[in-house]
Scaffold this active site. Structure first.
Site, PDB file in Angstrom:
ATOM      1  N   GLU A   1       7.759  19.304   4.754  1.00 32.88           N
ATOM      2  CA  GLU A   1       8.107  18.822   6.108  1.00 32.88           C
ATOM      3  C   GLU A   1       7.157  19.282   7.213  1.00 32.88           C
ATOM      4  O   GLU A   1       7.589  19.845   8.213  1.00 32.88           O
ATOM      5  CB  GLU A   1       9.546  19.254   6.449  1.00 32.88           C
TER       6      GLU A   1
ATOM      7  N   GLU B   1      15.254  14.813  -3.719  1.00 32.10           N
ATOM      8  CA  GLU B   1      16.388  14.976  -2.795  1.00 32.10           C
ATOM      9  C   GLU B   1      17.099  13.662  -2.509  1.00 32.10           C
ATOM     10  O   GLU B   1      17.420  13.344  -1.361  1.00 32.10           O
ATOM     11  CB  GLU B   1      15.912  15.638  -1.488  1.00 32.10           C
TER      12      GLU B   1
HETATM   13  C1  XIL Z   1      19.363  21.973   2.304  1.00 31.07           C
HETATM   14  C2  XIL Z   1      20.430  22.476   1.342  1.00 31.07           C
HETATM   15  O1  XIL Z   1      20.939  21.393   0.605  1.00 31.07           O
HETATM   16  C3  XIL Z   1      21.549  23.152   2.114  1.00 31.07           C
HETATM   17  O2  XIL Z   1      22.462  23.773   1.224  1.00 31.07           O
HETATM   18  C4  XIL Z   1      20.985  24.198   3.076  1.00 31.07           C
HETATM   19  O3  XIL Z   1      22.025  24.723   3.865  1.00 31.07           O
HETATM   20  C5  XIL Z   1      19.918  23.611   3.960  1.00 31.07           C
HETATM   21  O4  XIL Z   1      18.909  22.995   3.159  1.00 31.07           O
HETATM   22  N1  XIL Z   1      15.176  19.187   3.108  1.00 31.07           N
HETATM   23  C6  XIL Z   1      14.879  20.084   2.094  1.00 31.07           C
HETATM   24  C7  XIL Z   1      15.973  20.803   1.429  1.00 31.07           C
HETATM   25  O5  XIL Z   1      13.710  20.187   1.697  1.00 31.07           O
HETATM   26  O6  XIL Z   1      15.589  22.075   0.997  1.00 31.07           O
HETATM   27  C8  XIL Z   1      17.216  20.907   2.313  1.00 31.07           C
HETATM   28  O7  XIL Z   1      18.263  21.494   1.555  1.00 31.07           O
HETATM   29  C9  XIL Z   1      17.585  19.542   2.831  1.00 31.07           C
HETATM   30  C10 XIL Z   1      16.474  18.945   3.659  1.00 31.07           C
END
Ligand code: XIL
Length: 375
Positions: free
Chosen positions: A160, A265
C-alpha cells in the site's frame, strides 16, 4: 451373444459412472478443482494457527493449498520493540503450512499500517535520519526473511505505498526516504532469501492512475536488476465497483509489464457501500443503522446478486489463469471477517465463502463447477 450384450451394457454403465464422478463437483474442493489454474489460498488468524478453531482448520486443510497470516507477521507484532523479535506465532503458522503442504506467503515486510512507532522515531520522538531508517528496514527484512528462508515461498515486500491518483502515499517511509524506500526494500529482501518470490501488494490497483504508477515501479525495479515476481491485487470488493472490465484491464496490463498477478485478500461485501471503498485501515466511517441492514441474515435476492458478482470475478480469474499465480480469500468464515468492523465498526457482513456456522455456502460448489466447465 447375450453375454456380450451384458458386457457391453456393463462397460457402458461403468464408463457413465466414472464420467459422472470425474465431473461431479461434490467430489471436488476448491484446491483440487482449481489446481491447474492457480493456488487457492486463505488468510489465517491466531485461533486457526494454534488449532483452537477446529472447524476452520478442517476447512483450510480441505479447501486451500496456500496460506498467509492475517496479522501475526506484521512488523508491530514481529518486532514490537527494536531488536525484540517475537516469532512464536509466525513459527506456528509456518509449521502448519509445511505440515499441510501449503504454498506459504509472508505478509508483510514494509507497510505504513500496523508498524510500531519506534521504527521511524529516535529516543526523543523525532523522525530518524534516512540512514537509520534504511538500517532498520534492512535489519527487519533480513532477520525475518532469514528465519523462514526457503520455507516461505513468497513475500509481500511492500504494501500500500501508492494512492489512487497515482502519487506516492506520504507515509513515514516516503517522508524520510522518498520513492527509493521501495527499491531498497526489494534489494534487502532478495539479499535475505534469493529463492523467495517478491511481490508489491496494494488495493484499488485497477484505478488507471494508480495502475500507471505501479507499472512504472515494476519497470524501475526491473531496470535496476531487482526481482519482482508479481503484483498482489488486494480484492476487498463491494457490489458497485469496479467493473469486471476495469479489473480485467489491470490484470492484462500488469502481466504485460512482465509480472504475475496475485489476487490477494479477496472478500466481496454485499452490504450497502458506506462511502469511498479503500482498504487503508485508518479510513473508517461512522456507524449508521441504515448501512447495516442484514443483521438477521442475507435476503435471498441480495445473496443471488452477491453470488453472481463472485462468479463474475472467478470467471475472470479463470480466463486469465495463465497470468494469475494465486487467489487468496481474506479469511474462512463470515464471523471472523475483518469486514464486520471495516470500514464501519459493528456491522454484520457476509463477504466470505463459509457462513457463520462454518458451513460451505452454495457459492463454493458453483465456483468448482465453473472451474470444471472450463476444462
Ligand atoms: C487487516 C486484518 O484483517 C485485521 O484483522 C486488522 O485489524 C487490520 O488489518 N490490507 C492489508 C491487510 O494488507 O493486512 C489488512 O488486514 C486489510 C487491508
Amino acid at each position: 451373444m447375450k453375454k456380450n450384450i451384458i458386457h457391453i451394457l456393463l462397460a457402458a454403465g461403468l464408463a457413465a459412472v466414472s464420467a459422472c464422478t470425474a465431473l461431479h463437483p461434490d467430489s471436488k474442493t476448491l484446491k483440487t478443482a482449481l489446481k491447474n489454474d492457480f493456488y487457492m489460498g486463505t488468510a489465517m488468524n491466531l485461533p486457526q494457527i494454534y488449532g483452537k478453531d477446529k472447524k476452520s482448520v478442517d476447512i483450510i486443510k480441505k479447501q486451500f493449498n496456500s496460506i498467509v497470516a492475517e496479522n501475526c507477521m506484521k512488523s508491530m507484532y514481529l518486532q514490537p520493540r527494536e531488536g525484540a523479535f517475537h516469532f512464536e506465532d509466525a513459527d506456528r503458522f509456518v509449521d502448519f503450512g509445511e505440515q499441510n503442504n501449503m504454498f506459504i506467503i509472508g505478509h508483510t515486510l514494509i507497510w505504513h499500517s500496523q508498524a510500531p512507532r519506534w521504527f521511524f522515531t529516535d529516543n526523543v520522538g523525532k523522525d530518524v535520519s534516512p540512514e537509520v531508517l534504511k538500517q532498520r528496514m534492512k535489519n527487519h527484512i533480513t532477520t525475518v526473511m532469514s528465519r523462514y528462508k526457503g520455507r516461505i515461498k513468497g513475500w509481500d515486500v511492500v504494501n500500500e505505498a501508492i494512492l489512487e491518483d497515482g502519487t506516492y502515499r506520504k507515509s513515514k517511509f516516503y517522508e524520510i526516504l522518498g520513492e527509493e524506500f521501495i527499491p531498497l526494500a526489494f534489494q534487502y529482501a532478495h539479499e535475505a532469501d534469493p529463492s523467495a518470490e517478491l511481490y508489491y501488494n496494494d488495493y484499488n490497483e485497477w484505478y488507471p492512475a494508480k495502475k500507471e504508477t505501479v507499472i512504472q515501479l515494476i519497470k524501475k525495479l526491473k531496470s535496476k536488476g531487482l526481482r519482482i515476481d508479481a503484483v498482489g491485487m488486494q480484492a476487498h470488493l463491494g457490489m458497485d465497483g469496479p467493473l469486471i472490465k476495469e479489473y480485467e484491464t489491470a490484470i492484462v496490463d500488469y502481466a504485460a509489464a512482465g509480472v504475475k498477478v496475485n489476487i490477494t485478500e479477496l472478500d466481496i461485501s454485499p452490504l450497502p457501500n458506506p462511502g469511498k471503498m479503500t482498504a487503508n485501515i485508518s479510513d473508517t466511517i461512522a456507524y449508521r443503522e441504515e448501512i447495516n441492514p442484514y443483521t438477521h441474515g442475507l435476503p435471498k435476492n441480495i445473496e443471488t446478486e452477491w453470488e453472481n458478482r463472485y462468479l463474475d470475478f472467478f470467471r475472470l480469474f479463470l480466463k486469465h489463469h495463465d497470468k494469475i499465480e494465486r487467489v487468496t480469500v481474506w479469511g474462512v468464515a463470515d464471523t471472523d471477517s475483518w469486514k464486520n468492523n471495516f470500514p464501519v465498526h459493528g456491522r454484520t457482513d457476509y463477504p466470505l465463502l463459509f457462513d457463520r456456522n462454518y458451513q460451505e455456502k452454495p457459492l463454493v460448489k458453483k465456483i468448482i463447477r465453473l472451474a470444471e466447465e472450463q476444462k
